[in-house]
Design a protein around this motif. Structure first.
Motif, PDB file in Angstrom:
ATOM      1  N   THR A  56     -73.930  90.341  37.997  1.00  0.00           N
ATOM      2  CA  THR A  56     -75.013  89.349  37.932  1.00  0.00           C
ATOM      3  C   THR A  56     -75.699  89.378  36.572  1.00  0.00           C
ATOM      4  OG1 THR A  56     -75.410  89.462  40.315  1.00  0.00           O
ATOM      5  CG2 THR A  56     -77.198  88.619  38.945  1.00  0.00           C
ATOM      6  N   ASP A  59     -73.669  87.473  34.089  1.00  0.00           N
ATOM      7  CA  ASP A  59     -73.277  86.101  34.457  1.00  0.00           C
ATOM      8  C   ASP A  59     -71.813  86.016  34.868  1.00  0.00           C
ATOM      9  OD1 ASP A  59     -75.783  84.787  33.990  1.00  0.00           O
ATOM     10  OD2 ASP A  59     -75.417  84.991  31.845  1.00  0.00           O
ATOM     11  N   LEU A  60     -71.368  86.998  35.629  1.00  0.00           N
ATOM     12  CA  LEU A  60     -69.965  87.037  36.025  1.00  0.00           C
ATOM     13  C   LEU A  60     -69.723  86.657  37.485  1.00  0.00           C
ATOM     14  CD1 LEU A  60     -68.698  90.193  34.120  1.00  0.00           C
ATOM     15  CD2 LEU A  60     -68.147  87.802  33.665  1.00  0.00           C
ATOM     16  N   SER A  61     -70.708  86.112  38.143  1.00  0.00           N
ATOM     17  CA  SER A  61     -70.542  85.601  39.503  1.00  0.00           C
ATOM     18  C   SER A  61     -70.081  86.718  40.436  1.00  0.00           C
ATOM     19  CB  SER A  61     -69.569  84.418  39.501  1.00  0.00           C
ATOM     20  OG  SER A  61     -69.502  83.800  40.755  1.00  0.00           O
ATOM     21  N   CYS A  62     -68.887  86.582  41.043  1.00  0.00           N
ATOM     22  CA  CYS A  62     -68.443  87.539  42.062  1.00  0.00           C
ATOM     23  C   CYS A  62     -67.334  88.447  41.523  1.00  0.00           C
ATOM     24  CB  CYS A  62     -67.973  86.807  43.313  1.00  0.00           C
ATOM     25  SG  CYS A  62     -66.681  85.585  43.032  1.00  0.00           S
ATOM     26  N   ALA A 161     -64.675  83.162  39.302  1.00  0.00           N
ATOM     27  CA  ALA A 161     -65.640  82.059  39.298  1.00  0.00           C
ATOM     28  C   ALA A 161     -64.977  80.812  39.870  1.00  0.00           C
ATOM     29  CB  ALA A 161     -66.139  81.792  37.880  1.00  0.00           C
ATOM     30  N   ASP A 162     -65.807  79.837  40.262  1.00  0.00           N
ATOM     31  CA  ASP A 162     -65.259  78.611  40.836  1.00  0.00           C
ATOM     32  C   ASP A 162     -64.872  77.605  39.768  1.00  0.00           C
ATOM     33  OD1 ASP A 162     -67.830  78.104  40.011  1.00  0.00           O
ATOM     34  OD2 ASP A 162     -68.389  76.915  41.760  1.00  0.00           O
ATOM     35  N   GLU A 163     -65.364  77.794  38.537  1.00  0.00           N
ATOM     36  CA  GLU A 163     -64.985  76.921  37.441  1.00  0.00           C
ATOM     37  C   GLU A 163     -65.213  77.642  36.122  1.00  0.00           C
ATOM     38  OE1 GLU A 163     -67.927  73.749  36.404  1.00  0.00           O
ATOM     39  OE2 GLU A 163     -68.725  74.221  38.395  1.00  0.00           O
ATOM     40  N   ARG A 164     -64.760  77.025  35.044  1.00  0.00           N
ATOM     41  CA  ARG A 164     -64.892  77.652  33.725  1.00  0.00           C
ATOM     42  C   ARG A 164     -66.311  77.462  33.195  1.00  0.00           C
ATOM     43  NH1 ARG A 164     -60.456  79.561  31.851  1.00  0.00           N
ATOM     44  NH2 ARG A 164     -58.395  78.773  32.411  1.00  0.00           N
ATOM     45  N   ARG A 165     -67.206  78.309  33.613  1.00  0.00           N
ATOM     46  CA  ARG A 165     -68.585  78.218  33.158  1.00  0.00           C
ATOM     47  C   ARG A 165     -68.714  78.908  31.793  1.00  0.00           C
ATOM     48  NH1 ARG A 165     -71.533  76.666  37.604  1.00  0.00           N
ATOM     49  NH2 ARG A 165     -70.535  77.056  39.634  1.00  0.00           N
ATOM     50  N   PHE A 168     -69.631  82.659  31.736  1.00  0.00           N
ATOM     51  CA  PHE A 168     -68.515  83.482  32.205  1.00  0.00           C
ATOM     52  C   PHE A 168     -67.511  83.677  31.073  1.00  0.00           C
ATOM     53  CE2 PHE A 168     -64.418  84.235  34.191  1.00  0.00           C
ATOM     54  CZ  PHE A 168     -64.697  85.076  35.250  1.00  0.00           C
TER      55      PHE A 168
END
Length: 268
Positions: A56, A59-62, A161-165, A168
């Protein structure tokens, strides 16, 4: 397999000395906090929180840490912040056997990225199904660190991640080498905490003695082992000396040779 998605990170053992210079003060603070959390972790939930808090902060999500079982029929150990419905389904269907990301981790020691282009390397409809089902739970892109410690099956730690943020991608680009080191630390602490067997030909070693000897078998120096385990070089030397005495040998090389022979017998 992943085409241009792949990102290679060099030498693990050199990462610690250059941490402050390469990653900056903020990354150093996050890293140190991560090590502190690992050192006090007592349960799977503690380990999950340690990595989740760190992910977190970056900013790496899960994330998902998966360690394959020594026996092919055994269930892997999974510590993850992926959706619980997905992880339960994954383990119930034994997807680790056909998961293309795990398949890639088995083939290479180097960290790699994966995403939509990863599909080009699929060899079966079953692999496609795993990838498509994971995407339904928001797991579409990731950065995976394979962990090959030379003693038993591979483990892998993935940030997804769900998309290329942008955050991330920025973290992976800037701190990939540090993330690799974090994966090693995480694996070492989890393995030590939950390992069952610490014997060599029936001679019982303490968890630390066994762990130091295993890392020595990978060519790690006392200083490097100390960095990985969060202890001093002198403490590592103390544990290795105890291991040698218990095994009735004079050198670390001889102790490592006995360990390798014992592990080979266990796998046969």
């Amino acid at each position: 397999m992943a085409g241009d998605e792949r990102g290679s990170i060099s030498g693990q053992s050199e990462a610690h000395p250059s941490l402050g210079h390469t990653a900056g003060c903020e990354m150093h603070r996050v890293f140190q906090n991560f090590i502190d959390l690992l050192s006090t972790a007592e349960s799977l939930q503690d380990f999950s929180k340690a990595m989740a808090d760190t992910a977190t902060a970056l900013d790496l999500s899960c994330f998902a840490y998966l360690a394959l079982h020594r026996a092919k029929s055994g269930k892997p150990r999974l510590i993850s912040t992926y959706p619980s419905r997905w992880t339960a389904h994954y383990l119930r269907r034994d997807y680790q056997i056909i998961d293309p990301v795990i398949g890639e981790a088995l083939q290479t020691p180097e960290p790699f990225r994966w995403g939509v282009d990863f599909r080009s390397g699929f060899t079966s409809m079953a692999q496609q199904q795993v990838f498509d089902e994971a995407a339904q739970f928001g797991i579409r892109f990731g950065f995976t660190v394979p962990i090959h410690d030379g003693h038993g099956p591979v483990a892998a730690l993935t940030f997804a991640a769900d998309e290329r943020r942008p955050p991330f991608e920025k973290c992976i680009n800037s701190h990939g080498r540090v993330l690799q080191l974090m994966a090693m630390y995480f694996h070492a602490h989890v393995r030590r905490k939950f390992a069952i067997e610490h014997d060599v030909y029936g001679i019982r070693l303490s968890p630390r003695e066994f762990e130091c000897l295993e890392w020595a078998s990978q060519g790690k120096s006392a200083w490097e082992i100390g960095c990985i385990l969060g202890i001093s070089r002198n403490t590592v030397a103390y544990y290795l000396e105890n291991a040698k005495e218990k095994l009735g040998v004079r050198t670390v090389v001889q102790a490592v040779t006995r360990l390798a022979a014992a592990n080979k017998e266990k796998q046969n």
